[in-house]
Design a protein around this motif. Structure first.
Motif, PDB file in Angstrom:
ATOM      1  N   SER A  88      -7.161   5.809  -0.676  1.00 42.69           N
ATOM      2  CA  SER A  88      -7.467   4.478  -1.194  1.00 42.69           C
ATOM      3  C   SER A  88      -7.528   3.462  -0.063  1.00 42.69           C
ATOM      4  O   SER A  88      -6.509   3.131   0.544  1.00 42.69           O
ATOM      5  CB  SER A  88      -6.407   4.054  -2.214  1.00 42.69           C
ATOM      6  OG  SER A  88      -6.558   2.697  -2.555  1.00 42.69           O
ATOM      7  N   GLU A  89      -8.701   2.970   0.205  1.00 44.38           N
ATOM      8  CA  GLU A  89      -8.880   1.925   1.226  1.00 44.38           C
ATOM      9  C   GLU A  89      -8.104   0.674   0.824  1.00 44.38           C
ATOM     10  O   GLU A  89      -7.515  -0.004   1.669  1.00 44.38           O
ATOM     11  CB  GLU A  89     -10.362   1.602   1.414  1.00 44.38           C
ATOM     12  CG  GLU A  89     -10.633   0.556   2.467  1.00 44.38           C
ATOM     13  CD  GLU A  89     -10.201   0.948   3.873  1.00 44.38           C
ATOM     14  OE1 GLU A  89      -9.940   0.031   4.685  1.00 44.38           O
ATOM     15  OE2 GLU A  89     -10.122   2.151   4.184  1.00 44.38           O
ATOM     16  N   GLU A  90      -8.081   0.384  -0.471  1.00 41.31           N
ATOM     17  CA  GLU A  90      -7.354  -0.782  -0.961  1.00 41.31           C
ATOM     18  C   GLU A  90      -5.860  -0.674  -0.637  1.00 41.31           C
ATOM     19  O   GLU A  90      -5.245  -1.632  -0.161  1.00 41.31           O
ATOM     20  CB  GLU A  90      -7.559  -0.919  -2.469  1.00 41.31           C
ATOM     21  CG  GLU A  90      -6.901  -2.126  -3.078  1.00 41.31           C
ATOM     22  CD  GLU A  90      -7.139  -2.210  -4.575  1.00 41.31           C
ATOM     23  OE1 GLU A  90      -6.242  -2.710  -5.260  1.00 41.31           O
ATOM     24  OE2 GLU A  90      -8.202  -1.771  -5.053  1.00 41.31           O
ATOM     25  N   GLN A  91      -5.275   0.490  -0.881  1.00 37.07           N
ATOM     26  CA  GLN A  91      -3.850   0.693  -0.576  1.00 37.07           C
ATOM     27  C   GLN A  91      -3.586   0.646   0.928  1.00 37.07           C
ATOM     28  O   GLN A  91      -2.580   0.105   1.381  1.00 37.07           O
ATOM     29  CB  GLN A  91      -3.359   2.019  -1.158  1.00 37.07           C
ATOM     30  CG  GLN A  91      -3.285   2.034  -2.660  1.00 37.07           C
ATOM     31  CD  GLN A  91      -2.205   1.117  -3.216  1.00 37.07           C
ATOM     32  OE1 GLN A  91      -1.353   0.583  -2.520  1.00 37.07           O
ATOM     33  NE2 GLN A  91      -2.245   0.914  -4.519  1.00 37.07           N
ATOM     34  N   VAL A 141       2.345   6.859  -1.944  1.00 38.63           N
ATOM     35  CA  VAL A 141       1.031   6.237  -1.959  1.00 38.63           C
ATOM     36  C   VAL A 141       0.255   6.791  -0.762  1.00 38.63           C
ATOM     37  O   VAL A 141       0.602   6.535   0.386  1.00 38.63           O
ATOM     38  CB  VAL A 141       1.142   4.694  -1.857  1.00 38.63           C
ATOM     39  CG1 VAL A 141      -0.242   4.059  -1.864  1.00 38.63           C
ATOM     40  CG2 VAL A 141       2.017   4.143  -2.977  1.00 38.63           C
ATOM     41  N   ASP A 142      -0.778   7.560  -1.050  1.00 37.40           N
ATOM     42  CA  ASP A 142      -1.584   8.194  -0.009  1.00 37.40           C
ATOM     43  C   ASP A 142      -2.681   7.235   0.445  1.00 37.40           C
ATOM     44  O   ASP A 142      -3.647   6.998  -0.286  1.00 37.40           O
ATOM     45  CB  ASP A 142      -2.178   9.496  -0.537  1.00 37.40           C
ATOM     46  CG  ASP A 142      -2.900  10.290   0.526  1.00 37.40           C
ATOM     47  OD1 ASP A 142      -3.114   9.779   1.644  1.00 37.40           O
ATOM     48  OD2 ASP A 142      -3.257  11.449   0.242  1.00 37.40           O
ATOM     49  N   ILE A 143      -2.537   6.699   1.644  1.00 36.72           N
ATOM     50  CA  ILE A 143      -3.500   5.705   2.120  1.00 36.72           C
ATOM     51  C   ILE A 143      -4.848   6.310   2.511  1.00 36.72           C
ATOM     52  O   ILE A 143      -5.816   5.585   2.697  1.00 36.72           O
ATOM     53  CB  ILE A 143      -2.941   4.865   3.287  1.00 36.72           C
ATOM     54  CG1 ILE A 143      -2.641   5.727   4.511  1.00 36.72           C
ATOM     55  CG2 ILE A 143      -1.732   4.069   2.838  1.00 36.72           C
ATOM     56  CD1 ILE A 143      -2.297   4.947   5.761  1.00 36.72           C
ATOM     57  N   MET A 201      -1.102  -2.020   2.723  1.00 37.25           N
ATOM     58  CA  MET A 201      -0.001  -1.640   3.609  1.00 37.25           C
ATOM     59  C   MET A 201      -0.107  -2.384   4.935  1.00 37.25           C
ATOM     60  O   MET A 201       0.861  -3.001   5.384  1.00 37.25           O
ATOM     61  CB  MET A 201      -0.005  -0.129   3.859  1.00 37.25           C
ATOM     62  CG  MET A 201       1.156   0.324   4.742  1.00 37.25           C
ATOM     63  SD  MET A 201       1.019   2.044   5.275  1.00 37.25           S
ATOM     64  CE  MET A 201      -0.026   1.852   6.729  1.00 37.25           C
ATOM     65  N   TYR A 202      -1.288  -2.350   5.565  1.00 36.01           N
ATOM     66  CA  TYR A 202      -1.470  -3.036   6.856  1.00 36.01           C
ATOM     67  C   TYR A 202      -1.155  -4.525   6.750  1.00 36.01           C
ATOM     68  O   TYR A 202      -0.491  -5.092   7.613  1.00 36.01           O
ATOM     69  CB  TYR A 202      -2.900  -2.867   7.363  1.00 36.01           C
ATOM     70  CG  TYR A 202      -3.276  -1.469   7.780  1.00 36.01           C
ATOM     71  CD1 TYR A 202      -2.332  -0.501   8.117  1.00 36.01           C
ATOM     72  CD2 TYR A 202      -4.614  -1.101   7.835  1.00 36.01           C
ATOM     73  CE1 TYR A 202      -2.701   0.777   8.492  1.00 36.01           C
ATOM     74  CE2 TYR A 202      -4.998   0.181   8.218  1.00 36.01           C
ATOM     75  CZ  TYR A 202      -4.031   1.110   8.543  1.00 36.01           C
ATOM     76  OH  TYR A 202      -4.403   2.379   8.918  1.00 36.01           O
ATOM     77  N   LYS A 203      -1.609  -5.141   5.671  1.00 36.60           N
ATOM     78  CA  LYS A 203      -1.441  -6.586   5.481  1.00 36.60           C
ATOM     79  C   LYS A 203       0.020  -6.979   5.252  1.00 36.60           C
ATOM     80  O   LYS A 203       0.438  -8.078   5.613  1.00 36.60           O
ATOM     81  CB  LYS A 203      -2.299  -7.020   4.288  1.00 36.60           C
ATOM     82  CG  LYS A 203      -2.240  -8.483   3.966  1.00 36.60           C
ATOM     83  CD  LYS A 203      -3.144  -8.779   2.786  1.00 36.60           C
ATOM     84  CE  LYS A 203      -2.602  -9.954   2.014  1.00 36.60           C
ATOM     85  NZ  LYS A 203      -3.180 -10.077   0.707  1.00 36.60           N
TER      86      LYS A 203
END
Length: 107
Positions: free
Chosen positions: A42-45, A37-39, A49-51
Motif C-alpha cells: 500500500s503506497e498510502e500506508q 501493516v505491509d508498506i 508511515m514516512y509522514k
C-alpha cells in the motif's frame, strides 16, 4: 490501543526480515494486540508511515526502514529502540501500554 507494526514483505534484506519477525513474535508472545501493516502492498500506508515518523528519528539518508512501531497514530520507534527497551524491560511503557501485570490486577 493496537500497536501497528509497519513491515515490508518484499524486502530482500534478511536482517530486516529477522527484525520484523522478532517484533511480531514478541508482541504475540506477550499477547499485545497488534496489526501488521505491509508498506509494500500500500503506497498510502507507506506514505503515512514516512509522514508520521518524527524528523529527529528519520535516517540521515534515504527513507526509514521497517519495522516501525506506532500505538494507534502515536509513533513509538524503530527496531533499535524497541530492542533496547526489551533489554531494559520497558517495552510496555515504550509502546505506551499498561503492563500485563497492571492490567491483570484491575477489575
Amino acid at each position: 490501543m493496537v500497536v501497528r507494526v509497519f513491515t515490508a514483505s518484499s524486502l530482500g534484506f534478511m536482517a530486516i526480515k529477522k527484525k520484523q519477525q522478532d517484533v511480531i513474535r514478541f508482541l504475540e508472545a506477550n499477547k499485545i494486540k497488534s496489526e501488521e501493516v505491509d508498506i509494500t502492498m500500500s503506497e498510502e500506508q507507506r506514505q503515512w508511515m514516512y509522514k508520521n515518523i518524527p524528523p529527529e528519528k528519520e535516517p540521515v539518508q534515504g527513507n526509514p526502514l521497517p519495522p516501525q512501531m506506532f500505538n494507534g497514530d502515536r509513533y513509538c520507534a524503530d527496531y533499535d529502540s524497541f530492542f533496547e527497551s526489551k533489554g531494559s524491560n520497558t517495552v510496555f511503557s515504550f509502546l505506551v501500554l499498561k503492563s500485563q501485570l497492571a492490567s491483570k490486577e484491575e477489575p
